[in-house]
Design a protein around this motif. Structure first.
Motif, PDB file in Angstrom:
ATOM      1  N   LEU B 170      -3.817  -0.489  11.874  1.00 21.71           N
ATOM      2  CA  LEU B 170      -3.805  -0.738  10.334  1.00 21.71           C
ATOM      3  C   LEU B 170      -4.655  -1.897  10.384  1.00 21.71           C
ATOM      4  N   HIS B 183      -9.941  -1.226   2.396  1.00 23.88           N
ATOM      5  CA  HIS B 183      -9.001  -2.123   1.667  1.00 23.88           C
ATOM      6  C   HIS B 183      -7.708  -1.606   1.043  1.00 23.88           C
ATOM      7  N   ILE B 184      -6.622  -2.272   1.343  1.00 22.70           N
ATOM      8  CA  ILE B 184      -5.447  -1.750   0.968  1.00 22.70           C
ATOM      9  C   ILE B 184      -4.742  -2.797  -0.128  1.00 22.70           C
ATOM     10  N   LYS B 185      -3.962  -2.330  -1.009  1.00 23.55           N
ATOM     11  CA  LYS B 185      -3.534  -3.249  -2.228  1.00 23.55           C
ATOM     12  C   LYS B 185      -2.236  -3.678  -1.626  1.00 23.55           C
ATOM     13  N   ILE B 186      -2.119  -5.102  -2.338  1.00 30.90           N
ATOM     14  CA  ILE B 186      -0.739  -5.844  -1.571  1.00 30.90           C
ATOM     15  C   ILE B 186       0.217  -5.221  -2.385  1.00 30.90           C
ATOM     16  N   LEU B 189       1.315  -2.237   0.810  1.00 26.32           N
ATOM     17  CA  LEU B 189       1.663  -2.682   2.038  1.00 26.32           C
ATOM     18  C   LEU B 189       3.008  -3.554   1.987  1.00 26.32           C
ATOM     19  N   ALA B 190       3.913  -2.951   2.754  1.00 23.79           N
ATOM     20  CA  ALA B 190       4.967  -3.532   2.989  1.00 23.79           C
ATOM     21  C   ALA B 190       5.078  -4.615   4.257  1.00 23.79           C
ATOM     22  N   SER B 191       5.867  -5.877   3.701  1.00 25.82           N
ATOM     23  CA  SER B 191       5.852  -6.735   4.705  1.00 25.82           C
ATOM     24  C   SER B 191       7.044  -6.570   5.613  1.00 25.82           C
ATOM     25  N   CYS B 192       7.069  -6.362   6.746  1.00 26.13           N
ATOM     26  CA  CYS B 192       8.201  -5.920   7.536  1.00 26.13           C
ATOM     27  C   CYS B 192       8.669  -6.995   8.639  1.00 26.13           C
ATOM     28  N   PRO B 238       5.499  -7.360  -1.195  1.00 28.03           N
ATOM     29  CA  PRO B 238       5.536  -9.153  -1.692  1.00 28.03           C
ATOM     30  C   PRO B 238       5.441  -9.401  -3.316  1.00 28.03           C
ATOM     31  N   GLY B 273       5.421  -6.525  11.156  1.00 26.82           N
ATOM     32  CA  GLY B 273       4.345  -5.676  11.078  1.00 26.82           C
ATOM     33  C   GLY B 273       4.236  -5.401   9.570  1.00 26.82           C
ATOM     34  N   GLY B 274       2.870  -4.811   9.239  1.00 25.39           N
ATOM     35  CA  GLY B 274       2.417  -4.243   7.722  1.00 25.39           C
ATOM     36  C   GLY B 274       2.694  -2.692   8.109  1.00 25.39           C
TER      37      GLY B 274
END
Ligand SMILES: Cc1cc2nc3c(=O)[nH]c(=O)nc-3n(C[C@H](O)[C@H](O)[C@H](O)COP(=O)(O)OP(=O)(O)OC[C@H]3O[C@@H](n4cnc5c(N)ncnc54)[C@H](O)[C@@H]3O)c2cc1C
Ligand code: SF4
Lengths: 73, 391
Positions: B170, B183-186, B189-192, B238, B273-274
């Motif tokens: 990733l 580029h991935i959008k905020i 993307l899960a903050s895990c 987030p 991780g993300g």
């Protein structure tokens, strides 16, 4: 976004779980990485979107503004 | 100075890279597989749930070397704790179970051992494998090949290749080297964060807990981890919360309908991780280069699962390149587009569909409606009749 003041990131290495999420979300070009696989901490970021701070699962990224942007490399 | 020359150089030895290497080396191509880590899979950024079907379909021998626990089904919970159980031991008792002659539905694997096992398979198929080797960049050569810059321990090395494969996960930099839009959008993307814990009972099921109160934008999970251990984790988007994943996990442990079940838990490991709940990359190839696995965002946008898609992506890439390299055609981006077409046909179109389903859910403004829809979608996703069962 580029009108923002550049920032230098700091990472709390004790809290960091080395998860790589900050690098994954970072819109910088290739190579904006530290030796510990986080976002770079040795040079300013001129995008200053702070997405890395938002994604960090343990909120251990902080920053200071760098006013003489070009001076510091 | 002469540079070592390969047909393919693969950056990253996770499930995607190691599988690509196994196929290509097995077909007789000079293959170099590099990874910057000293121990693959570590630090762990994964819960390790993978179906038996995924392993069988991609030719990965099932082995106790990496399996931590067998899985027989799912428990999907809504925010209040009401559950749909999809237990194959009950649905198909003749087929699924722990008794002799019956089989599990899937496994929780130890990524440290699993990734090492996959590297071994690639190495035994004939791939050269270098650990402690970081990919630094690549450039095109006039003869239609490319030059890849690597740092192996303290030494900077250049190697030549016909095709470079970015399987670097990733955090992929390889795609960025080629200027691909990675580029991935905020919002996607899960903050895990997850804990491996002692003293929490499990019963051979992957438990998935939905609900904005527990995991805004994502879900929480409780997975069996072998030896009586369990994995408890969650991912949050987030932008949907002003607290971090750590705060939400702490709350899930202390305040959720599982608080009694978790009350005696002891934390043994901390990981995170993300997880992209996003669409695949629109362009997964460039001149002399293709991306596979998380690097191409081959991740299921509903579950965040990416082991199966990484393994399958590796097979698709390996097979495509085996044919392509024999054809002698130039690995220009026009010619490598065939890889992405093959991938879309096999997997990608289904993943786009899942992405649209997921996007529709999180577009709902009403929290209760969104929670209900996510619960239903998760329940039907894991249902035996689901059209997505195999991805
Ligand atoms: C918390 C969490 C839980 C998850 N749980 C599950 C689950 O239960 N089931 C599931 O199916 N999926 C799960 N996933 C997703 C899964 O982990 C990934 O989709 C999967 O690992 C992708 O495999 P990959 O081979 O593409 O990349 P990775 O496994 O990320 O491998 C990439 C490799 O590339 C190497 N690398 C990176 N950059 C370089 C470089 N410049 N030079 C050399 N090497 C490099 C890295 O060291 C790494 O070994 C989870 C993810 C997270 C974050
Ligand atoms: S997101 Fe936070 S915990 Fe993860 S690697 Fe970056 S600084 Fe460390």
């Amino acid at each position: 976004m580029s009108s923002k003041t550049p920032v230098l990131f700091q990472i709390g290495w004790n809290a960091c779980i080395n998860c790589g999420a900050c690098v994954a979300i970072c819109p910088q070009e290739a190579g904006f990485i530290s030796d510990f696989d986080t976002i770079a901490v040795d040079r300013p970021c001129d995008i200053a979107c702070m997405l890395c701070e938002d994604i960090c699962p343990v909120t251990t990224i902080t920053h200071t503004e760098v006013h003489s942007a070009k001076a510091k490399k | 100075m002469t540079f070592p020359e390969y047909d393919v150089v693969i950056i990253g030895s996770g499930p995607a890279g190691a599988t690509t290497a196994r196929i290509l080396a097995g077909n007789g191509f000079q293959t170099l597989l590099v990874d910057k880590r000293q121990e693959l899979g570590a630090p762990i950024q994964c819960s390790g749930a993978v179906s038996r079907h995924a392993l069988e379909e991609t030719g990965v021998p099932i082995s106790t070397e990496y399996i931590q626990e067998a899985i027989y089904g799912f428990g999907i919970y809504n925010q209040e704790g009401r559950a749909n159980f999809i237990d194959y031991r009950k649905l198909k008792p003749d087929e699924y179970g722990s008794e002799a002659g019956k089989k599990p539905l899937g496994f929780v694997v130890d990524r440290r051992r699993f990734d090492r096992f996959l590297l071994t398979q690639a190495e035994r198929a004939g791939a050269e494998t270098w650990l402690k080797t970081e990919g630094l960049g690549y450039s095109l050569l006039p003869n239609g090949k490319c030059e890849v810059r690597l740092r192996r321990f303290n030494e900077e090395i250049k190697v030549k290749a016909r095709v470079l494969i970015g399987a670097d996960g990733l955090q992929s930099q390889v795609g960025r080297w080629a200027g691909l839009r990675t580029h991935i959008k905020i919002t996607e993307l899960a903050s895990c964060l997850q804990f491996v814990v002692d003293r929490v009972e499990t019963d051979g099921l992957l438990e998935i807990i939905t609900g904005h109160d527990w995991a805004p934008g994502g879900y929480a999970w409780v997975f069996p981890k072998g030896h009586g251990y369990a994995e408890i984790g969650l991912g949050v988007i987030p932008t949907l919360t002003d607290k971090n994943a750590q705060w939400h996990l702490d709350r899930f442990l202390k305040d959720s309908f599982f608080k009694d079940r978790f009350s005696d838990s002891r934390i043994l490991e901390i990981q995170g991780g993300g997880v992209p709940l996003a669409s695949p990359l629109r362009t997964q190839y460039a001149d002399n280069l293709i991306l596979v696995g998380d690097a191409a965002r081959h991740v299921n946008p509903i579950t965040g699962g990416g082991i199966h898609t990484a393994l399958s992506g590796g097979i698709i890439a390996g097979k495509f390149l085996s044919q392509f390299l024999l054809s002698g055609e130039e690995p220009s981006k026009e010619n490598l587009k065939g890889y992405q077409d093959a991938w879309l046909e096999k997997l990608g179109n289904k993943m786009w569909k899942l992405y649209e389903e997921k996007t529709a859910i999180f577009k709902l403004n009403d929290k209760a409606e969104r929670d209900q829809k996510l619960f239903e979608t998760m329940s039907s996703y894991f249902h035996p009749e689901s059209e997505y069962k195999k991805i």
